[in-house]
Design a protein around this motif. Structure first.
Motif, PDB file in Angstrom:
ATOM      1  N   ASN A  97       0.817  -1.202   0.000  1.00 48.46           N
ATOM      2  CA  ASN A  97       0.000   0.000   0.000  1.00 48.46           C
ATOM      3  C   ASN A  97       0.851   1.253   0.000  1.00 48.46           C
ATOM      4  O   ASN A  97       0.413   2.298  -0.495  1.00 48.46           O
ATOM      5  CB  ASN A  97      -0.935   0.021   1.221  1.00 48.46           C
ATOM      6  N   TYR A  98       1.968   1.142   0.567  1.00 44.74           N
ATOM      7  CA  TYR A  98       2.819   2.315   0.677  1.00 44.74           C
ATOM      8  C   TYR A  98       3.937   2.331  -0.364  1.00 44.74           C
ATOM      9  O   TYR A  98       4.755   3.243  -0.378  1.00 44.74           O
ATOM     10  CB  TYR A  98       3.445   2.390   2.069  1.00 44.74           C
ATOM     11  N   THR A  99       3.952   1.299  -1.171  1.00 40.02           N
ATOM     12  CA  THR A  99       5.031   1.196  -2.162  1.00 40.02           C
ATOM     13  C   THR A  99       4.485   1.522  -3.526  1.00 40.02           C
ATOM     14  O   THR A  99       3.470   0.924  -3.952  1.00 40.02           O
ATOM     15  CB  THR A  99       5.629  -0.238  -2.194  1.00 40.02           C
ATOM     16  N   SER A 100       5.099   2.461  -4.173  1.00 39.81           N
ATOM     17  CA  SER A 100       4.760   2.694  -5.574  1.00 39.81           C
ATOM     18  C   SER A 100       6.069   2.786  -6.369  1.00 39.81           C
ATOM     19  O   SER A 100       7.038   3.410  -5.928  1.00 39.81           O
ATOM     20  CB  SER A 100       3.952   3.994  -5.730  1.00 39.81           C
ATOM     21  N   ILE A 101       6.013   2.125  -7.492  1.00 39.99           N
ATOM     22  CA  ILE A 101       7.225   2.050  -8.318  1.00 39.99           C
ATOM     23  C   ILE A 101       7.260   3.297  -9.198  1.00 39.99           C
ATOM     24  O   ILE A 101       6.212   3.912  -9.453  1.00 39.99           O
ATOM     25  CB  ILE A 101       7.200   0.778  -9.194  1.00 39.99           C
ATOM     26  N   TRP A 102       8.394   3.616  -9.631  1.00 38.55           N
ATOM     27  CA  TRP A 102       8.654   4.748 -10.538  1.00 38.55           C
ATOM     28  C   TRP A 102       8.219   6.076  -9.919  1.00 38.55           C
ATOM     29  O   TRP A 102       7.867   7.037 -10.607  1.00 38.55           O
ATOM     30  CB  TRP A 102       7.924   4.565 -11.883  1.00 38.55           C
ATOM     31  N   THR A 103       8.264   6.093  -8.594  1.00 39.20           N
ATOM     32  CA  THR A 103       7.983   7.355  -7.917  1.00 39.20           C
ATOM     33  C   THR A 103       9.146   7.698  -7.016  1.00 39.20           C
ATOM     34  O   THR A 103       9.924   6.832  -6.631  1.00 39.20           O
ATOM     35  CB  THR A 103       6.688   7.267  -7.083  1.00 39.20           C
ATOM     36  N   TYR A 104       9.163   8.910  -6.636  1.00 42.99           N
ATOM     37  CA  TYR A 104      10.309   9.450  -5.924  1.00 42.99           C
ATOM     38  C   TYR A 104      10.108   9.320  -4.420  1.00 42.99           C
ATOM     39  O   TYR A 104       9.101   9.765  -3.879  1.00 42.99           O
ATOM     40  CB  TYR A 104      10.479  10.909  -6.325  1.00 42.99           C
ATOM     41  N   TYR A 105      11.025   8.710  -3.768  1.00 39.19           N
ATOM     42  CA  TYR A 105      10.967   8.553  -2.318  1.00 39.19           C
ATOM     43  C   TYR A 105      12.088   9.330  -1.671  1.00 39.19           C
ATOM     44  O   TYR A 105      13.227   9.328  -2.136  1.00 39.19           O
ATOM     45  CB  TYR A 105      11.109   7.082  -1.918  1.00 39.19           C
ATOM     46  N   SER A 106      11.752   9.914  -0.574  1.00 39.30           N
ATOM     47  CA  SER A 106      12.749  10.589   0.252  1.00 39.30           C
ATOM     48  C   SER A 106      12.561  10.100   1.681  1.00 39.30           C
ATOM     49  O   SER A 106      11.448  10.158   2.230  1.00 39.30           O
ATOM     50  CB  SER A 106      12.547  12.102   0.187  1.00 39.30           C
TER      51      SER A 106
END
Lengths: 598, 219
Positions: free
Chosen positions: A107-116
């Motif tokens: 639920n908290y993981t999305s691919i091809w998105t920017y994480y900081s």
């Protein structure tokens, strides 16, 4: 003196001690404070299946942060479609089975998105560490499972074997839907070795390994990574392989060594026993250089000058070349049908048997192959070589002309035909060609007038003085003498004879005439000129001198014992003698020798 | 590099016949393989170029996503579930949209990099940008052929409207933001960042498409 030095030394020592203590303390203090000085930091965020990920951190050496909750993780996930949240969210789930880890589920993981991600203190006042990533970039798959091996075959000698290793992708990686594409790397080593052998990357889940040794423990392991990324996941559990070898290698090796030694021994025996033969076979003796009639010593290096002088010199001065074994055998007589048999010889010798004799046409091949020099004295001695030789006794014995007086004339300095003595033996080697000026029908051959005149002159001078023979007689005598002379010398007069007849002849002229050069027409002309007054005064009508010396070959002897001459004298002999000595580099080879001495 | 460009220009539906075999038109599996290989290569080059840029210009990774990629308006599944929920047709459509949106910007990037002769890095990397641009064009035509083949085989329905005019997929704002023409290094970097991400998407979507359409092969 002493106290001062002692003071100095003491201070130096104290200084040194102090420094030492300081360094020791300085060294000690970092070691004591290594751990506390390390801040809490993120050890990395990793995704195993590209659907979830975990972030881990290390509390460092701060002693007061061992409590859970002292360190907190915050993140921001920027999805392009949504409004970017300005606020940081805290870790959705701190791991329970493991400390210092935060787990982000689907639920908290999305691919091809920017994480900081940030690591903060409890009260968020201190920021210890932060990290930025995309999930697709931090994928490190779990290790493959189910590593297994099967034996393919064992070598004939039982020393090596081949195996096939296979495995299964990790459970967490969804390979069936194509969500993840894995690359595998197999490593293997012998248990005793510290170095792993690495096999190339592959996509398939099995691999064959060849050439592994029996009786040795082998270890195999495999790991995988996401296609396109750099970092591998963890290694799988190793699998151990041990194949005992069936056949004992000891006797085979011993047998082989023994056989090799026996073979070597036999070979040595053969070589030693057959040493001589082997030497001949392997290293055949090389024949040394050899030219007939020449001392091999001269053929050695450094003596070419003497050799060339011998070979190229005056033929009469070549005693070395004319040993007992002359060139006779090299004379190429092209006697086609009828060889000179004894019958023919008899025919030649005895005229009474002429009825049975047919004119023996003995063809001489007038080439210079093997032809002895013009001065070869041994040529007349060989009955086969020249049919003229038998004329010697014939002529001398059966000459109808008043050659008897000549024959019986002992005072002839030159001609003693009957005995067949030195006159043609002594000057034999220096025989010379002369010209036949006329062949009388009676079978007489008249030689060149100059010699004729010389003969006439000298003989008249020396021998016939007291007799005072008439000119006719003298001429006849001379003719006879000439005939005799011819017979003696096989149709040639010797140079020395000429020399004796004409003592006035110069040596140069002699040499020139012997070599039969056309250019020697000058000296021969000198001959002629010299003798001309005598000619005119003394000679009976004799055919004038031919302007140029014409040589011809005595072809044979007919029934009347007259010489048959070839009508066309071949110029070949002249040209041959004219040939300059071919001495390339000054060295004379045996084949060239033939050209020089025809 | 030149060799790679040449490889990129081969036609996707050209029959590759092994020696001694009869020549057939490439099957769907072959087409998929070629397309997936091509997309892998594209992604590899974009990653290289992006990381080179980061090393050369921006040693620190302190960029908090200020940029906005021009393809943001294209809705793409952000995880596996969404990707699987998307049907084959939609997935194909998304792929083609993405590829279509990047044709022009990549050409502009290449032009900008070759014109900017001040930087040695640009001079060295402009070849890669050109290669990337060409490969994306090839990939787009290849995926189009795959889609046609799938339609032919009845794998996907004909309910696809984008095939007629792929160029219209790209939002109008795309080209406008890049028409200004004075790119600088920051623009290059942003562009490369965006493209790296989008090429990864394309690669993954193609793999999903293949394994859902032809599950027996290498999946």
């Amino acid at each position: 003196m002493f106290p001062a030095e002692l003071d100095v030394m003491a201070t130096a020592l104290s200084v040194l001690l102090f420094l030492h203590i300081m360094t020791v303390s300085a060294q000690e203090s970092p070691s004591d404070q290594v751990l506390p000085q390390k801040r809490p930091h993120l050890t990395g965020c990793v995704s195993a299946n590209m659907e979830t990920f975990r972030c881990r951190w290390n509390a460092g050496t701060f002693l007061n942060l061992s409590e859970p909750g002292d360190l907190r993780l915050f993140y921001i996930n920027k999805k392009p479609t949504h409004v970017s949240p300005k606020e940081w969210s805290e870790c959705p789930h701190y791991s329970t089975d493991r400390a210092d880890e935060c787990f982000f589920n689907e639920n908290y993981t999305s691919i091809w998105t920017y994480y900081s991600v940030q690591l903060r203190s409890r009260d968020q006042s201190v920021l210890y560490d932060e990290d930025f990533f995309h999930v697709e970039e931090i994928v490190r798959p779990d290790p493959p499972v189910g590593l297994n091996w099967t034996l393919l075959n064992v070598s004939l000698t039982g020393t090596h074997f081949d195996i096939m290793v296979s495995w299964v992708p990790p459970q967490s990686a969804d390979v069936e839907t194509g969500w993840m594409t894995l690359q595998y790397e197999v490593q293997y080593r012998e248990a005793s070795s510290a170095l792993w052998k690495v096999v190339d990357l592959q996509k398939s889940t099995q691999r064959s390994l060849y050439g592994l040794q029996t009786n040795v423990n082998h270890e195999v392991r495999v790991r995988c990574r996401m296609h396109g990324l750099k970092h591998f996941g963890e290694f799988s559990n190793s699998v151990f392989i041990h194949i005992p070898s069936k056949v004992s290698r000891f006797p085979v090796a011993v047998l082989l060594i023994f056989a090799a030694l026996c073979l070597v021994g036999i070979l040595m025996l053969v070589i030693v026993s057959q040493q001589q033969k082997l030497m001949v076979i392997l290293l055949p003796p090389v024949p040394g250089p050899k030219i007939r009639g020449i001392d091999p010593e001269l053929l050695k290096k450094g003596k070419l000058g003497e050799l060339t002088s011998i070979l190229g010199g005056y033929p009469e001065l070549r005693p070395e070349l004319y040993n007992s074994d002359p060139w006779v055998e090299f004379i190429d007589l092209d006697i086609e049908e009828q060889t000179l048999t004894d019958l023919d010889t008899d025919c030649l010798v005895d005229r009474s048997l002429s009825s049975n004799c047919s004119p023996v046409s003995i063809g001489f091949r007038d080439d210079d192959s093997g032809r002895a020099s013009c001065c070869d004295p041994d040529l007349p001695s060989d009955p086969e070589a020249s049919p003229l030789h038998p004329l010697l006794p014939n002529r001398s014995s059966s000459s109808p002309d008043p050659s008897d007086p000549v024959a019986s004339d002992p005072s002839s300095p030159v001609h003693s035909p009957t005995t067949g003595e030195p006159p043609f033996a002594v000057p034999g080697r220096e025989d010379l060609y002369t010209q036949v000026s006329e062949v009388r029908p009676s079978g007489e051959v008249l030689l060149a007038p100059e010699e004729q005149t010389d003969v006439e002159k000298t003989t008249s001078k020396d021998t016939e003085k007291e007799t005072g023979v008439e000119k006719e007689k003298e001429n006849a005598k001379k003719e006879i003498q000439l005939l005799v002379v011819n017979a003696d010398h096989g149709g040639y007069t010797s140079e020395l004879d000429a020399g004796k007849l004409t003592p006035r002849m110069s040596a140069a002229e002699m040499s020139e005439s012997c070599q039969r050069e056309d250019s020697s027409s000058v000296p021969s002309q000198a001959f002629v000129d010299y003798q001309r007054p005598y000619l005119e005064s003394d000679m009976t009508p004799v055919s004038p001198l031919p302007p140029a010396p014409v040589y011809t070959m005595v072809e044979g002897v007919d029934r009347q014992n007259s010489l048959l001459l070839t009508p066309n004298p071949t110029p070949a002999p002249q040209t041959i003698i004219q040939k300059a000595l071919p001495t390339p580099g000054g060295y004379l080879t045996p084949d060239l020798l033939g050209d020089i001495t025809p | 590099i030149i060799l790679r460009v040449c490889l990129a220009t081969y036609s996707f539906d050209a029959a590759i016949c092994a020696h001694g075999q009869e020549c057939h038109a490439p099957s769907l599996a072959d087409l998929f393989d070629r397309v997936i290989q091509q997309s892998s290569r594209v992604h590899g080059i974009s990653s290289e170029l992006h990381s080179d840029y980061e090393q050369y210009f921006f040693p620190s990774k302190n960029h908090i996503g200020k940029r906005k990629c021009h393809t943001y308006s294209i809705l793409t599944p952000a995880d596996k579930e969404n990707a699987q929920r998307l049907g084959r047709e939609e997935l194909t459509e998304v792929i083609l949209r993405l590829l279509g949106a990047w044709g022009d910007p990549l050409s502009q990037l290449h032009r900008s990099m070759t014109q900017d002769q001040n930087q040695d890095f640009n001079h060295y990397s402009s070849n890669k940008a050109l290669e990337m641009s060409d490969m994306v064009h090839e990939l787009r035509s290849g995926v189009t052929k795959v889609a046609e083949k799938m339609k032919l085989l009845g794998v996907i329905s004909n309910a696809l409207g984008y095939m007629s005019s792929p160029e219209s997929l790209a939002p109008s704002s795309v080209s406008s933001s890049y028409e200004r023409g004075d790119f600088n290094s920051i623009d290059h970097h942003d562009l490369l960042y965006c493209f790296r991400r989008d090429s990864n998407k394309v690669k993954n979507y193609l793999r999903i498409l293949k394994c859902t359409t032809l599950p027996e092969l290498d999946c």
